[in-house]
Design a protein around this motif. Structure first.
Motif, short mmCIF file in Angstrom:
data_model
loop_
_atom_site.label_atom_id
_atom_site.label_comp_id
_atom_site.label_asym_id
_atom_site.label_seq_id
_atom_site.Cartn_x
_atom_site.Cartn_y
_atom_site.Cartn_z
N GLY A 25 0.81 -1.22 0.00
CA GLY A 25 0.00 0.00 0.00
C GLY A 25 0.83 1.25 0.00
O GLY A 25 1.42 1.64 -1.01
N ILE A 26 0.95 1.87 1.16
CA ILE A 26 1.53 3.21 1.24
C ILE A 26 3.01 3.24 0.91
O ILE A 26 3.53 4.25 0.42
CB ILE A 26 1.25 3.81 2.64
N VAL A 27 3.74 2.15 1.15
CA VAL A 27 5.15 2.07 0.71
C VAL A 27 5.31 1.01 -0.37
O VAL A 27 6.31 0.31 -0.45
CB VAL A 27 6.11 1.82 1.89
N GLY A 28 4.28 0.92 -1.20
CA GLY A 28 4.29 0.02 -2.34
C GLY A 28 3.75 0.72 -3.56
O GLY A 28 3.85 1.94 -3.69
N MET A 29 3.16 -0.06 -4.46
CA MET A 29 2.66 0.49 -5.72
C MET A 29 1.69 1.66 -5.55
O MET A 29 1.86 2.69 -6.23
CB MET A 29 2.02 -0.64 -6.55
N PRO A 30 0.69 1.59 -4.65
CA PRO A 30 -0.22 2.74 -4.51
C PRO A 30 0.49 4.01 -4.04
O PRO A 30 0.20 5.10 -4.53
CB PRO A 30 -1.23 2.25 -3.47
#
Length: 334
Positions: A126-131
């Motif tokens: 999420g926030i430290v990934g693709m999104p």
């Protein structure tokens, strides 16, 4: 390697209009041992994202569609069980795209090692990934916001929109979110710190939106398309910028909404640019440490909806497409 029974969700049929659980099928398979350069991973969490809906249709797009009988695509985080790749060892935590299944075998170079001392494992979806990377790139590279400008974000409580608004606030912008329902709008203003959030389900949505943008719109980060995009187009300022990230309101429509306010793009000399974050992999190494630092420091907040068990992934996916999730939607697998 001892034989491992794997469970997978495959595409059973193509949806016509709204996705149904019957479009998916749960199957069991036996995993092959990893070859040279490959890694066996036990997936801990599966990411569910709107783009997956487009991959269910047999139409030309920016990425190949899922074939019938093929495992549904999706991002995952998990633990390395066996490695024939020099850069990874058993016990390492990794993120990659191992799809809707309990275990996966892939080339080690396709995985990224992560650690959980600063952020939880699921946050890497999420926030430290693709999104999160999508939010950062679309806002900064396309939106290019300046302090005191008005930034509007649709799907403002979602995995991407919530990050966009918080990053814009850190740049000194006035940020107006659009979300569905009072609970989500309250979260966007009270927890995420947006200046305003308008409930698109409210009967006075259009009037409330106009009241929230007295100085017009300088930057619009669009996750939904359709009627809301059309509404924002009518309120653009000269030389405004639109980052077109998604059109989730249209993915299940047989006849997509026609945009009427295109003229506004011309008279305001506005720029509208669609983007796919996988086209910009060279930026990830620059963006991810910034997001990780902001999350660890408490400057970026996030929320997750967690479904339990692979068998519940289809229902959670359908719920996400209908806006029933709150924040990033993941499935806990182990």
């Amino acid at each position: 390697m001892e034989q491992i029974k794997n469970k997978q969700i495959v595409l059973a049929s193509r949806p016509i209009g709204w996705v149904e659980e019957s479009n998916f099928r749960l199957v069991e398979t036996i995993l092959d041992a990893p070859d040279e350069g490959e890694v066996l991973v036990r997936n801990s969490y599966l990411s569910l994202d709107p783009y997956m809906r487009m991959r269910m249709d047999a139409v030309k797009s920016y990425a190949p569609y899922v074939e019938l009988g093929q495992v549904m695509v999706g991002g995952t985080v998990g633990e390395v069980l066996e490695s024939n790749y020099a850069g990874l060892k058993p016990g390492d935590l990794v993120t990659g795209s191992l799809s809707w299944q309990l275990y996966g075998v892939t080339k080690g170079k396709n995985l990224r090692k992560v650690e959980t001392t600063k952020v939880p494992l699921s946050a890497y979806l999420g926030i430290v990934g693709m999104p999160g990377v999508t939010a950062w790139y679309g806002l900064n590279e396309i939106g290019q916001p300046k302090a005191s400008e008005t930034v509007v974000v649709s799907a403002a409580s979602g995995a991407v929109g919530s990050v966009v608004g918080q990053l814009a606030k850190l740049k000194g912008c006035r940020v107006v979110g659009i979300a569905g329902g009072k609970a989500k709008c309250d979260y966007v203003t009270e927890t995420l710190g947006f200046d305003a959030c308008i409930d698109y389900k409210s009967p006075d949505f259009r009037q409330a939106f106009k009241a929230a943008i007295p100085d017009g719109v300088d930057v619009y980060f669009d996750n939904v398309g359709g009627e809301i995009l059309d509404l924002v187009l009518a309120s653009l300022n000269p030389f405004s910028r639109i980052a077109l990230c998604g059109v989730i309101s249209q993915y299940n429509q047989s006849e997509p909404h026609g945009i009427r306010n295109v003229r506004s793009l011309l008279v305001n000399r506005a720029r509208l640019q669609g983007f796919i974050i996988s086209d910009h992999l060279e930026k990830w190494a620059e963006i991810l440490p910034q997001l990780e630092k902001l999350v660890a420091e408490g400057q970026l907040k996030y929320r997750e909806s967690v479904a339990e068990g692979l068998e519940n992934a289809p229902a959670a996916f359908i719920g996400m497409l209908k806006g029933e999730n709150f924040g990033k939607q993941v499935v806990k697998l182990t």
